[in-house]
Motif scaffolding. Structure first.
Motif, PDB file in Angstrom:
ATOM      1  N   HIS A  13      38.567  52.954  47.213  1.00 16.64           N
ATOM      2  CA  HIS A  13      39.582  52.520  46.248  1.00 16.64           C
ATOM      3  C   HIS A  13      39.628  53.504  45.083  1.00 16.64           C
ATOM      4  N   TRP A  72      43.414  48.751  37.658  1.00 15.33           N
ATOM      5  CA  TRP A  72      42.330  49.208  38.538  1.00 15.33           C
ATOM      6  C   TRP A  72      40.990  49.175  37.788  1.00 15.33           C
ATOM      7  N   TRP A  79      39.700  45.743  37.700  1.00 17.22           N
ATOM      8  CA  TRP A  79      39.253  45.436  39.058  1.00 17.22           C
ATOM      9  C   TRP A  79      37.885  46.078  39.322  1.00 17.22           C
TER      10      TRP A  79
END
Length: 172
Positions: free
Chosen positions: A69, A80, A83
């Motif tokens: 990722h 992001w 996350w």
């Protein structure tokens, strides 16, 4: 068996003969204070080494996740980043870091405790030098990272050597 201390000769003074026992060194050769401090250092070292391995494993899992990722560019980066923080928490990276940091601090306090004990004689000095060689080995990455750049036991052993070799020192 007579031993001649070569460093004294190199320093320009007369070589001082020292009597050394033929028996190997052991914990019974140390004062109770030094023995207890070395045992605490050994325990702190073992705990720190385990914490380092756990932190490295959590960091490797996070690195794998980041390969799968990758961080986006632009406006999506903040999402992001949040996350990534949640994933890092779930992988235990932060918990492992705090455990490592506590273990590192305890290890350094144990090193200072050993360094603060003056060697009474050459046998304690040799024991202290051996402890420094084991627990202040700068070639070991985990020790180099934990020591904060100072080898306090080695420095203490150097001062103890000078004190034991100087017959005019008040604590000789």
């Amino acid at each position: 068996m007579n031993m001649v201390l070569g460093s004294a000769a190199l320093a320009g003074s007369n070589a001082i003969p020292m009597e050394a026992k033929a028996a190997p060194l052991g914990p019974e050769d140390a004062s109770p204070e030094l023995r207890a401090a070395v045992l605490r250092l050994q325990e702190a070292h073992d705990i720190m080494k385990q914490a380092t391995e756990a932190l490295d494993a959590a960091g490797a899992r996070r690195k794998e996740w980041m390969k799968k990722h990758p961080a986006p560019s632009g406006r999506a980066y903040r999402k992001w980043e949040r996350w990534d923080e949640r994933v890092s928490k779930s992988l235990g990276v932060y918990d492992r870091y705090h455990e490592y940091d506590s273990a590192r601090q305890a290890f350094n306090l144990a090193r200072v405790a050993v360094a603060n004990i003056e060697a009474r004689d050459q046998r304690e000095l040799v024991l202290k030098c051996c402890v420094a060689a084991i627990y202040e080995d700068g070639k070991q990455r985990y020790l180099r990272r934990a020591m904060e750049g100072c080898q306090v036991i080695s420095v203490s052993a150097t001062w103890d050597t000078a004190r034991l070799l100087d017959p005019t020192h008040p604590r000789h």
